[in-house]
Write a protein that holds these residues in place. Structure first.
Motif, short mmCIF file in Angstrom:
data_model
loop_
_atom_site.label_atom_id
_atom_site.label_comp_id
_atom_site.label_asym_id
_atom_site.label_seq_id
_atom_site.Cartn_x
_atom_site.Cartn_y
_atom_site.Cartn_z
N ARG A 191 -25.74 -47.47 31.64
CA ARG A 191 -24.90 -48.61 31.26
C ARG A 191 -25.40 -49.81 32.02
N VAL A 192 -25.66 -50.89 31.30
CA VAL A 192 -26.08 -52.14 31.93
C VAL A 192 -24.85 -53.03 32.04
N VAL A 193 -24.56 -53.48 33.26
CA VAL A 193 -23.37 -54.28 33.52
C VAL A 193 -23.82 -55.68 33.91
N MET A 194 -23.33 -56.67 33.15
CA MET A 194 -23.68 -58.05 33.46
C MET A 194 -22.71 -58.60 34.49
N PRO A 195 -23.14 -59.62 35.24
CA PRO A 195 -22.28 -60.18 36.30
C PRO A 195 -21.05 -60.86 35.70
N GLU A 196 -19.97 -60.83 36.46
CA GLU A 196 -18.74 -61.51 36.05
C GLU A 196 -18.78 -62.94 36.52
N GLU A 197 -19.23 -63.83 35.67
CA GLU A 197 -19.33 -65.25 36.06
C GLU A 197 -18.41 -66.10 35.23
N GLY A 210 -27.94 -60.07 39.77
CA GLY A 210 -26.52 -59.90 39.50
C GLY A 210 -26.23 -58.81 38.48
N TRP A 211 -27.19 -58.49 37.64
CA TRP A 211 -27.01 -57.41 36.67
C TRP A 211 -27.25 -56.09 37.38
N ARG A 212 -26.59 -55.03 36.91
CA ARG A 212 -26.81 -53.73 37.53
C ARG A 212 -26.81 -52.64 36.47
N VAL A 213 -27.40 -51.51 36.84
CA VAL A 213 -27.50 -50.35 35.97
C VAL A 213 -26.66 -49.24 36.58
N GLU A 214 -25.84 -48.61 35.75
CA GLU A 214 -25.02 -47.48 36.19
C GLU A 214 -25.36 -46.26 35.35
N ILE A 215 -25.25 -45.10 35.95
CA ILE A 215 -25.39 -43.85 35.21
C ILE A 215 -23.99 -43.27 35.10
N VAL A 216 -23.51 -43.11 33.87
CA VAL A 216 -22.14 -42.64 33.64
C VAL A 216 -22.15 -41.49 32.64
N ASP A 217 -21.10 -40.69 32.68
CA ASP A 217 -20.91 -39.64 31.68
C ASP A 217 -20.32 -40.28 30.42
N THR A 218 -20.73 -39.78 29.28
CA THR A 218 -20.16 -40.27 28.03
C THR A 218 -18.76 -39.71 27.87
N PRO A 219 -17.83 -40.53 27.41
CA PRO A 219 -16.47 -40.01 27.20
C PRO A 219 -16.43 -39.09 25.98
N GLY A 220 -15.51 -38.17 26.01
CA GLY A 220 -15.33 -37.28 24.86
C GLY A 220 -14.57 -37.97 23.76
N PRO A 221 -14.18 -37.23 22.75
CA PRO A 221 -13.43 -37.82 21.65
C PRO A 221 -12.09 -38.39 22.13
N HIS A 222 -11.70 -39.46 21.57
CA HIS A 222 -10.43 -40.13 21.88
C HIS A 222 -10.36 -40.59 23.32
N ALA A 274 -33.45 -45.69 35.27
CA ALA A 274 -32.47 -46.68 35.71
C ALA A 274 -33.08 -47.61 36.75
N GLY A 275 -33.89 -47.07 37.64
CA GLY A 275 -34.55 -47.90 38.65
C GLY A 275 -35.53 -48.88 38.03
N ARG A 276 -36.29 -48.42 37.03
CA ARG A 276 -37.23 -49.32 36.36
C ARG A 276 -36.50 -50.41 35.60
N LEU A 277 -35.40 -50.05 34.94
CA LEU A 277 -34.61 -51.05 34.22
C LEU A 277 -33.99 -52.05 35.18
N GLN A 278 -33.45 -51.56 36.30
CA GLN A 278 -32.84 -52.44 37.30
C GLN A 278 -33.86 -53.44 37.84
N ALA A 279 -35.10 -53.02 37.96
CA ALA A 279 -36.14 -53.89 38.52
C ALA A 279 -36.46 -55.08 37.64
N VAL A 280 -36.20 -54.98 36.33
CA VAL A 280 -36.54 -56.09 35.44
C VAL A 280 -35.32 -56.90 34.99
N LEU A 281 -34.13 -56.50 35.41
CA LEU A 281 -32.93 -57.24 35.04
C LEU A 281 -32.79 -58.49 35.90
N PRO A 282 -32.12 -59.53 35.36
CA PRO A 282 -31.87 -60.73 36.16
C PRO A 282 -30.96 -60.41 37.35
#
Length: 73
Positions: free
Chosen positions: A67-73, A40-52, A30-38
């Motif tokens: 999860r890569v989150v783009m800025p809200e512009e 305002g973009w950020r990387v989050e570590i989240v649990d995957t949701p279960g069924p439904h 996640a840190g390596r990915l965050q370093a190359v993103l433009p």
């Protein structure tokens, strides 16, 4: 001879350190990915949701994902 009474053995506690700050392969990725993103973009570590969309099912092994989150512009 002298009697050395050192008292009970104590283990230093690591207070105030959250497990979220531990270095893991996923956090390093996640840190390596965050370093190359433009800016305002950020990387989050989240649990995957279960069924439904249920996020906590007993007995199900969930894995965290990036999860890569783009800025809200």
């Amino acid at each position: 001879m002298t009697d050395l009474d050192i008292g009970p053995l104590t283990v230093p506690q690591v207070a105030g350190i959250e497990l979220a700050t531990a270095s893991t392969p996923l956090r390093r990725a996640a840190g390596r990915l965050q370093a190359v993103l433009p800016p305002g973009w950020r990387v989050e570590i989240v649990d995957t949701p279960g069924p439904h969309g249920i996020s906590s099912e007993p007995g199900k092994d969930r894995q965290p994902v990036l999860r890569v989150v783009m800025p809200e512009e």
